[in-house]
Design a protein around this motif. Structure first.
Motif, PDB file in Angstrom:
ATOM      1  N   GLU A  76      -6.831 -19.300  35.331  1.00 18.14           N
ATOM      2  CA  GLU A  76      -7.520 -20.317  34.524  1.00 18.14           C
ATOM      3  C   GLU A  76      -6.633 -21.521  34.220  1.00 18.14           C
ATOM      4  OE1 GLU A  76      -8.865 -17.794  31.412  1.00 18.14           O
ATOM      5  OE2 GLU A  76     -10.880 -17.597  32.269  1.00 18.14           O
ATOM      6  N   THR A  77      -5.316 -21.322  34.265  1.00 20.08           N
ATOM      7  CA  THR A  77      -4.409 -22.438  33.957  1.00 20.08           C
ATOM      8  C   THR A  77      -4.008 -23.214  35.204  1.00 20.08           C
ATOM      9  OG1 THR A  77      -2.426 -21.097  34.258  1.00 20.08           O
ATOM     10  CG2 THR A  77      -3.439 -21.059  32.077  1.00 20.08           C
ATOM     11  N   MET A  78      -4.522 -22.828  36.339  1.00 21.43           N
ATOM     12  CA  MET A  78      -4.076 -23.483  37.582  1.00 21.43           C
ATOM     13  C   MET A  78      -4.754 -24.839  37.751  1.00 21.43           C
ATOM     14  SD  MET A  78      -3.817 -20.121  40.025  1.00 21.43           S
ATOM     15  CE  MET A  78      -3.308 -20.989  41.512  1.00 21.43           C
ATOM     16  N   PRO A  79      -4.122 -25.738  38.544  1.00 20.89           N
ATOM     17  CA  PRO A  79      -4.658 -27.097  38.678  1.00 20.89           C
ATOM     18  C   PRO A  79      -6.109 -27.090  39.170  1.00 20.89           C
ATOM     19  CG  PRO A  79      -2.525 -26.893  39.783  1.00 20.89           C
ATOM     20  CD  PRO A  79      -2.908 -25.534  39.329  1.00 20.89           C
ATOM     21  N   GLY A  80      -6.888 -27.989  38.589  1.00 19.99           N
ATOM     22  CA  GLY A  80      -8.233 -28.222  39.089  1.00 19.99           C
ATOM     23  C   GLY A  80      -9.277 -27.195  38.695  1.00 19.99           C
ATOM     24  N   VAL A  81      -8.874 -26.115  38.024  1.00 22.55           N
ATOM     25  CA  VAL A  81      -9.832 -25.050  37.726  1.00 22.55           C
ATOM     26  C   VAL A  81     -10.711 -25.445  36.542  1.00 22.55           C
ATOM     27  CG1 VAL A  81     -10.087 -22.660  36.948  1.00 22.55           C
ATOM     28  CG2 VAL A  81      -8.359 -23.250  38.671  1.00 22.55           C
ATOM     29  N   GLU A  82     -12.012 -25.343  36.727  1.00 26.12           N
ATOM     30  CA  GLU A  82     -12.955 -25.668  35.667  1.00 26.12           C
ATOM     31  C   GLU A  82     -13.491 -24.421  34.994  1.00 26.12           C
ATOM     32  OE1 GLU A  82     -14.457 -28.875  34.839  1.00 26.12           O
ATOM     33  OE2 GLU A  82     -12.769 -29.782  35.904  1.00 26.12           O
ATOM     34  N   LYS A  83     -13.762 -23.401  35.790  1.00 23.89           N
ATOM     35  CA  LYS A  83     -14.405 -22.226  35.211  1.00 23.89           C
ATOM     36  C   LYS A  83     -14.238 -21.037  36.145  1.00 23.89           C
ATOM     37  CE  LYS A  83     -18.558 -21.158  32.622  1.00 23.89           C
ATOM     38  NZ  LYS A  83     -19.727 -21.701  31.969  1.00 23.89           N
ATOM     39  N   ILE A  84     -14.029 -19.869  35.567  1.00 23.72           N
ATOM     40  CA  ILE A  84     -13.990 -18.645  36.353  1.00 23.72           C
ATOM     41  C   ILE A  84     -15.023 -17.694  35.765  1.00 23.72           C
ATOM     42  CG2 ILE A  84     -12.588 -16.677  37.107  1.00 23.72           C
ATOM     43  CD1 ILE A  84     -10.170 -18.552  37.060  1.00 23.72           C
ATOM     44  N   VAL A  85     -15.940 -17.245  36.614  1.00 21.48           N
ATOM     45  CA  VAL A  85     -17.045 -16.419  36.093  1.00 21.48           C
ATOM     46  C   VAL A  85     -17.201 -15.173  36.950  1.00 21.48           C
ATOM     47  CG1 VAL A  85     -18.334 -18.350  35.124  1.00 21.48           C
ATOM     48  CG2 VAL A  85     -18.752 -17.676  37.493  1.00 21.48           C
ATOM     49  N   PRO A  86     -17.642 -14.066  36.319  1.00 17.85           N
ATOM     50  CA  PRO A  86     -17.978 -12.905  37.132  1.00 17.85           C
ATOM     51  C   PRO A  86     -19.324 -13.120  37.809  1.00 17.85           C
ATOM     52  CG  PRO A  86     -18.398 -12.449  34.810  1.00 17.85           C
ATOM     53  CD  PRO A  86     -17.810 -13.834  34.876  1.00 17.85           C
ATOM     54  N   ILE A  87     -19.442 -12.617  39.021  1.00 19.68           N
ATOM     55  CA  ILE A  87     -20.725 -12.627  39.733  1.00 19.68           C
ATOM     56  C   ILE A  87     -20.964 -11.206  40.241  1.00 19.68           C
ATOM     57  CG2 ILE A  87     -20.590 -15.055  40.401  1.00 19.68           C
ATOM     58  CD1 ILE A  87     -19.721 -13.967  43.225  1.00 19.68           C
ATOM     59  N   VAL A  98     -14.718 -18.926  41.263  1.00 21.03           N
ATOM     60  CA  VAL A  98     -13.940 -19.997  40.649  1.00 21.03           C
ATOM     61  C   VAL A  98     -14.653 -21.315  40.925  1.00 21.03           C
ATOM     62  CG1 VAL A  98     -11.736 -21.218  40.603  1.00 21.03           C
ATOM     63  CG2 VAL A  98     -11.782 -18.751  41.039  1.00 21.03           C
ATOM     64  N   VAL A  99     -14.848 -22.091  39.861  1.00 22.05           N
ATOM     65  CA  VAL A  99     -15.384 -23.440  40.008  1.00 22.05           C
ATOM     66  C   VAL A  99     -14.239 -24.402  39.716  1.00 22.05           C
ATOM     67  CG1 VAL A  99     -17.105 -25.094  39.192  1.00 22.05           C
ATOM     68  CG2 VAL A  99     -17.644 -22.637  39.228  1.00 22.05           C
ATOM     69  N   ALA A 100     -14.022 -25.351  40.633  1.00 20.47           N
ATOM     70  CA  ALA A 100     -12.860 -26.237  40.512  1.00 20.47           C
ATOM     71  C   ALA A 100     -13.233 -27.631  40.991  1.00 20.47           C
ATOM     72  CB  ALA A 100     -11.694 -25.676  41.332  1.00 20.47           C
ATOM     73  N   THR A 101     -12.267 -28.538  40.911  1.00 21.17           N
ATOM     74  CA  THR A 101     -12.532 -29.915  41.328  1.00 21.17           C
ATOM     75  C   THR A 101     -12.285 -30.113  42.816  1.00 21.17           C
ATOM     76  OG1 THR A 101     -10.261 -30.539  40.779  1.00 21.17           O
ATOM     77  CG2 THR A 101     -11.929 -30.828  39.055  1.00 21.17           C
ATOM     78  N   ASN A 102     -11.810 -29.071  43.498  1.00 19.48           N
ATOM     79  CA  ASN A 102     -11.513 -29.175  44.924  1.00 19.48           C
ATOM     80  C   ASN A 102     -11.572 -27.758  45.492  1.00 19.48           C
ATOM     81  OD1 ASN A 102      -9.620 -29.102  47.335  1.00 19.48           O
ATOM     82  ND2 ASN A 102      -9.514 -31.303  46.887  1.00 19.48           N
ATOM     83  N   THR A 103     -12.110 -27.620  46.679  1.00 19.44           N
ATOM     84  CA  THR A 103     -12.245 -26.284  47.277  1.00 19.44           C
ATOM     85  C   THR A 103     -10.900 -25.571  47.364  1.00 19.44           C
ATOM     86  OG1 THR A 103     -14.082 -27.123  48.603  1.00 19.44           O
ATOM     87  CG2 THR A 103     -13.114 -25.028  49.296  1.00 19.44           C
ATOM     88  N   TRP A 104      -9.863 -26.331  47.690  1.00 23.22           N
ATOM     89  CA  TRP A 104      -8.539 -25.711  47.836  1.00 23.22           C
ATOM     90  C   TRP A 104      -8.019 -25.176  46.505  1.00 23.22           C
ATOM     91  CZ3 TRP A 104      -3.303 -26.881  46.546  1.00 23.22           C
ATOM     92  CH2 TRP A 104      -2.357 -26.095  47.234  1.00 23.22           C
ATOM     93  N   TYR A 105      -8.257 -25.936  45.431  1.00 27.30           N
ATOM     94  CA  TYR A 105      -7.878 -25.416  44.109  1.00 27.30           C
ATOM     95  C   TYR A 105      -8.632 -24.115  43.829  1.00 27.30           C
ATOM     96  CZ  TYR A 105      -5.675 -29.914  42.759  1.00 27.30           C
ATOM     97  OH  TYR A 105      -4.884 -31.020  42.653  1.00 27.30           O
ATOM     98  N   ALA A 106      -9.895 -24.102  44.221  1.00 27.29           N
ATOM     99  CA  ALA A 106     -10.696 -22.893  43.985  1.00 27.29           C
ATOM    100  C   ALA A 106     -10.136 -21.711  44.789  1.00 27.29           C
ATOM    101  CB  ALA A 106     -12.156 -23.155  44.353  1.00 27.29           C
ATOM    102  N   PHE A 107      -9.778 -21.973  46.046  1.00 29.21           N
ATOM    103  CA  PHE A 107      -9.178 -20.901  46.870  1.00 29.21           C
ATOM    104  C   PHE A 107      -7.913 -20.351  46.207  1.00 29.21           C
ATOM    105  CE2 PHE A 107     -10.695 -22.538  51.335  1.00 29.21           C
ATOM    106  CZ  PHE A 107     -11.980 -22.130  51.044  1.00 29.21           C
ATOM    107  N   GLN A 108      -7.054 -21.276  45.780  1.00 31.13           N
ATOM    108  CA  GLN A 108      -5.767 -20.859  45.211  1.00 31.13           C
ATOM    109  C   GLN A 108      -5.986 -20.011  43.958  1.00 31.13           C
ATOM    110  OE1 GLN A 108      -4.184 -21.911  48.099  1.00 31.13           O
ATOM    111  NE2 GLN A 108      -2.429 -22.127  46.746  1.00 31.13           N
TER     112      GLN A 108
END
Lengths: 207, 153, 750
Positions: C278-289, C295-305
């Motif tokens: 949750e503290t990583m760059p670009g991360v907006e939200k992490i949710v269970p599915i 992971v929802v982020a401002t960039n796909t790569w941030y989400a991957f990381q």
């Protein structure tokens, strides 16, 4: 006579490469202080390093084809994608090594964290010259090559150690990242072994 | 962080370790370079940096060091086709087409360096670009045709 | 029971959805007319003459509801309409339309009938025609099974003709001429005096009249588009980087997302810790599915990381954990009478022939395979309180819609699915798990559009693969001829696994895919039996390019080649002697001529193999030449002959699909498999699942024949003969018989 040379890796390379390498001390034992037997023991460890896939895979001798190995390949095999390093040893003729093995000047610790991606260092990726033929070679063959100035880039013991210091590709062998098995020991031990072996007169098993 | 893509200057606010590919795609909306593997296995993300082919998933944007980036969108003059692109159309190379941006950028880099490649040269230069549809026979033909056309120019 | 009786019984117990559809829903639903979906969304002055043709003030829009995964279906569908509508297809807009029953696929289920593809008897055709009933009732708008051309060939030309005649009728009413005196050309109705009225200009009037439905389709000799050399409409954009695939789709304010689901597909997420992520760059939200986290982020790569940094505790996958255990289950099913699923081929008396003879025997294995198209699974979704909009490349839009409705509790008109161009599929996009995940994420960030992209690793490890199979062949040869052929195949049933995910229903009856491509080949062998044994459902599995024939083609033809070799006969001559289907014989003869066949040997360390498989009604013969070099086997040259029925609509595209299919088959035969450990495939990217590269690709010669009685699709039939042709060629060059794929387990390739 006792040499005391301290070199920082990357001092000669670009400034920002200084973050990339490991600091190496080149401090050979006193002349005459290493027996031939001790030198051969040191050589045994050097051979473990030079024959390790992290090193030998890019020392393929007359072949311009690098090798791949590791658990996911099952066995050592020719680098995929029909890679041919060419006479340039850098793929300039066809597909440059640097197309995938890009230059990574910053953030050295994470440079190669991603498993199976192309390793990156703070210099151009390349195959070793053909005369430095290690892949599939015996201890005797590699030893003969390393101590022969006509086959080792006209280097003496200290120059070999300095080469290990400067050439950041070699540093990568001990910090390969991505779950790859590093070369045995560590870079400083390897340099120390080289200096010990050199001080002993570069003995080889076949002597 | 500043970078130059297809002759345009951009300023992006990203971490320096972000691969160039994701700066292009998600920050700048330049989607010709494709994400296929993220580990330099497929070549779909190939761009040119200062004229050399580079897998943009492998180059951290912080390591670009002022290099000028060209994507397939900037390969030719606006509203014109590069000879490689024309050959790709003439030979109807693409099936799904997803790898073809990378294939074309790699082929253009090859022909820039080696205007009359042999079959072996083509096999050596183009085998880092994976095509799952199996368009290879037509890629071979198109590279050769483009080489001939480029020599005529 | 008499043979006729047996066949009749099978016809009505064909096992899968035909019965469910016909019996459960009756003729009322089957015959109920389908409304035109385009009428719901018309502006003033626009006409939707039928579900496929819309005329607006700007021009003509063609609905091409079958997905284009690279096989050129958008182009072909547009051309079929344009041929009768008299427009330049390049001038028309095309759209896959919104998912609708009107676009059901009437042909795709035909492959499930217990009649071989070469059988065009009344009984076989009747059984096939029944299969359109469940397809219609289940609203199976589905792209697959090489069915686009056979399903659409008449349907879309008729749509074009109806639209043309209706526009002429509108012009007739306006001008006072008789419709019969009018002609059409290039998007215009031409009056007898040469006056041209653009279709767009007639839209408002055409919308007011009943469509003219008594149309006659033009004979092929009058075609101006179909059958002529032309550039496929999507190829220029795919050569300039301009083509926008699903993964390239963007909306204002969009965020980027990815998921990590349990590597044991269907297993639960027991717990997770996202505090670092949750503290990583670009991360907006992490949710269970479902079954994982997003992971929802401002960039796909941030989400991957960030997704990789989430600490997940997974429950076990609901199936055996390793390939070793799965092979044991398959071995246990093979020739186990309790596991006999169907025996659609049982000619002569195999048992008697095997008794007392010393049969030729061979055992085979084929592995799980990933689809691994280059464009990873992705979907862009925007959910609001009232509406769910989905942009994704999919082969199953109606099912994608229905799943989203279920997740969100929405009504049908609250979910819109906009099909996008597809960067490869090979059957991968016959599944919708990734879209369901994207809908869940979009629901969690309601009002914000998200583009969810699977990492390559997520894609490879969460694929529903081609099933693994084991097989055993026994045969007898006599006086240089193949006399007895007995093949048993065991695998899990993919139809039940797949349809279960799509419809939530269990599918009764046998699963033909277990032996499709082996039981249905056009050979007359005196004693000839093919038995399908159904192993329990284990790893969830799905359709992979050419479905049952992808594995069965290899099993059937390789064992035939072994028997021919044992008989000492020529591989091509003996196949020809045994083949009783004229178009198939011509295909074999033609591949012999094309390749200059004079036996399997090509000199020292060189050899060639021939293979024949009929799938999706298309007989295909392939010859491949190989050299056994000191470093490994090299593929030199390949020859393909296929009979695609009476018409070739776009030769360049047919050739492309044929050699592409063969390359896909060769690639997997040589070096690809999924091996399961801890419930998950160990191959998670292309370094371990290589495919074929340019330098390994042989030269190709392709020939297309038109002797078949019915027009066919060509996306898949080029694949099944590839592996057996290669294996047979390697046998010719080296004497080594390869009975397990991938071949590189036992032999090197260069």
């Amino acid at each position: 006579m006792r040499f005391g040379i301290f070199l920082l890796a990357g001092l000669i390379a670009a400034d920002d490469a200084s973050a990339a390498g490991e600091t190496i001390v080149i401090d050979p034992p006193a002349e005459g202080s290493v027996s031939v037997a001790q030198g051969l023991e040191a050589w045994g460890r050097i051979f473990e390093v030079t024959s390790h896939p992290r090193c030998s895979n890019c020392h393929t001798g007359p072949s311009d084809r690098p090798m791949w190995s590791g658990p996911s390949y099952g066995r050592t095999r020719v680098h995929g994608m029909n890679i041919q390093a060419g006479e340039s040893r850098m793929g300039i003729e066809h597909l440059q090594c640097s197309t995938c093995h890009t230059t990574k000047d910053t953030d050295w610790d994470n440079a190669n964290a991603k498993p199976h991606s192309a390793p990156r260092v703070a210099m151009d990726w390349a195959l070793a010259p053909p005369e430095a033929h290690w892949f599939g070679q015996s201890s005797e063959q590699i030893c003969a090559q390393l101590r022969d100035p006509s086959l080792n880039g006209d280097r003496d013991m200290l120059e070999l150690a300095e080469h290990l210091d400067h050439d950041l590709i070699l540093h990568w062998a001990w910090t390969p990242g991505g779950g790859r098995e590093p070369a045995p020991y560590d870079l400083q031990s390897h340099v120390n072994d080289l200096l010990e072996w050199g001080t002993a007169g570069m003995p080889c098993p076949q002597d | 962080m500043k970078l130059t893509v297809n002759g345009e200057e951009y300023d992006v606010d990203v971490t320096p370790d972000m691969p160039l590919l994701w700066v292009l795609r998600d920050e700048l909306g330049i989607t010709g370079p494709k994400y296929g593997c993220g580990i330099a296995q497929c070549g779909s993300c190939t761009v040119h940096v200062d004229g050399s082919a580079v897998r943009s998933c492998q180059l951290a944007v912080g390591d670009l060091a002022g290099g000028a980036v060209t994507t397939i969108e900037g390969l030719s003059a606006p509203d014109a086709l590069h000879e490689v692109q024309q050959a790709w159309i003439d030979h109807q190379v693409a099936q799904c087409g997803y790898c073809q941006s990378g294939q074309i950028m790699q082929a253009a880099a090859l022909l820039d360096l080696n205007p009359s490649p042999t079959d072996n040269d083509i096999d050596a230069a183009m085998s880092g670009n994976l095509c799952r549809c199996g368009t290879y026979p037509r890629i071979r033909a198109a590279v050769k045709a483009a080489a001939v056309k480029l020599q005529e120019v | 029971m008499s043979r006729i009786g047996t066949i009749a019984r099978r016809t009505f117990l064909i096992g899968s959805v035909a019965v469910a559809g016909g019996v459960a829903f009756g003729t009322y639903l089957a015959k109920k007319p389908i409304p035109n979906p385009l009428l719901d969304d018309l502006s003033d002055g626009e006409a939707a003459i039928n579900p496929f043709v819309k005329i607006t003030a700007e021009g003509v829009e063609l609905i091409t509801p079958r997905a284009d995964k690279g096989q050129g279906s958008y182009s072909t569908q547009a051309d079929l309409i344009a041929e009768e509508l008299d427009i330049d297809p390049a001038s028309a807009l095309i759209s896959p339309g919104l998912p609708h029953q009107a676009y059901f696929n009437g042909v795709v289920l035909e492959e499930g009938v217990p009649f071989p593809g070469y059988d065009d008897s009344w009984m076989a055709e009747t059984a096939r025609s029944f299969m359109s009933v469940p397809a219609k009732i289940f609203e199976m708008q589905l792209t697959g099974g090489s069915s686009t051309v056979p399903d659409m060939f008449d349907k879309l030309r008729t749509a074009g003709a109806v639209a043309r005649e209706t526009l002429k009728q509108a012009a007739a009413q306006r001008s006072g001429h008789s419709r019969a005196d009018l002609t059409t050309e290039d998007g215009h109705v031409i009056l007898p005096d040469g006056t041209k009225i653009a279709y767009a200009d007639l839209a408002a009037e055409a919308a007011q009249i009943d469509p003219v439905t008594d149309v006659t389709l033009r004979p092929p000799e009058d075609w101006k588009i179909l059958g002529t050399p032309r550039i496929r409409r999507d190829i220029p954009a795919k050569s300039t980087g301009a083509e926008k695939y699903g993964i390239d789709f963007a909306l204002d304010g969009m965020l980027f997302a990815t998921v990590r689901a349990n590597p044991g597909i269907g297993g639960v997420l027991e717990s997770y810790d996202a505090s670092d992520a949750e503290t990583m760059p670009g991360v907006e939200k992490i949710v269970p599915i479902s079954h994982g986290i997003a992971v929802v982020a401002t960039n796909t790569w941030y989400a991957f990381q960030a997704a990789n940094a989430v600490n997940c505790v997974w429950g076990p996958g609901p199936y055996p954990e390793s390939s070793a255990q799965i092979w044991d289950e398959l071995d246990a099913a093979l020739e186990n009478p309790d596991r006999l699923d169907h025996r659609n081929r049982d000619d002569g008396d195999v048992e008697a022939a095997l008794n007392g003879a010393s049969p030729v025997e061979a055992a085979y294995r084929i592995p799980f395979l990933a689809h691994a198209p280059l464009e990873p699974m992705n979907a862009t979704v925007l959910v609001t309180d009232e509406l769910c909009e989905i942009w994704t490349g999919t082969q199953i839009p109606t099912f994608v819609r229905d799943h989203a409705m279920k997740i969100l509790g929405f009504e049908r008109d609250q979910v819109k699915v906009y099909g996008q161009p597809i960067g490869g599929s090979f059957g991968h996009r016959l599944e919708g798990t990734h879209v369901n995940q994207a809908v869940e994420i979009a629901q969690a960030v309601k009002g914000t559009p998200i583009k969810m992209t699977w990492s390559r690793e997520e894609d490879m490890t969460h694929d529903y693969p081609r099933p693994a199979a084991v097989a055993r062949g026994r045969g007898v040869v006599s006086e240089g001829q193949v006399e007895t052929y007995d093949l048993s195949v065991a695998q899990s049933g993919l139809t039940g696994s797949w349809m279960g995910r799509l419809t939530g229903m269990s599918i009764p009856g046998p699963d033909a895919t277990i032996t499709t491509g082996s039981w249905d080949q056009p050979f007359a062998i005196p004693n000839y039996r093919v038995s399908g044994y159904r192993a329990p459902e284990m790893v969830p599995i799905s359709s992979w390019r050419s479905v049952g024939a992808s594995g069965n083609g290899f099993l059937h033809d390789t064992f035939l080649d072994e028997l021919i070799a044992a008989a000492g006969a020529d591989p091509l001559e003996e196949r020809l002697r045994l083949c009783h289907h004229d178009p198939s014989r011509k295909v074999l003869e033609a591949v012999g001529a094309l390749s200059g066949w004079d036996g399997p040997s090509l000199g020292e360390n060189r050899g060639r193999g021939v293979a024949f498989v009929m799938s999706f009604g298309v007989p295909v013969a392939q010859v491949i030449e190989v050299t056994n070099t000191p470093a490994g086997v090299r593929l030199d040259k390949a020859f393909i002959v296929a009979d695609i029925g009476p018409h070739t609509l776009d030769l360049a595209n047919v050739e492309s699909q044929l050699f592409g299919g063969m390359i896909f088959g060769l690639a997997h035969a040589i070096n690809s498999e999924l091996v399961y450990e801890n419930h998950a495939p160990q191959q998670d990217n292309y370094h371990a699942y290589e495919g074929l590269r340019l330098y390994q690709t042989p030269e190709f010669e392709v020939q297309v024949l038109n002797n078949g009685t019915r027009i066919r699709g060509i996306g898949e039939p080029g694949l099944p003969p590839a592996a057996p042709a290669l294996g047979n060629a390697i046998f010719a060059a080296t004497g080594q018989r390869l009975r397990e794929m991938p071949f590189n387990k036992n032999i090197d390739f260069v």
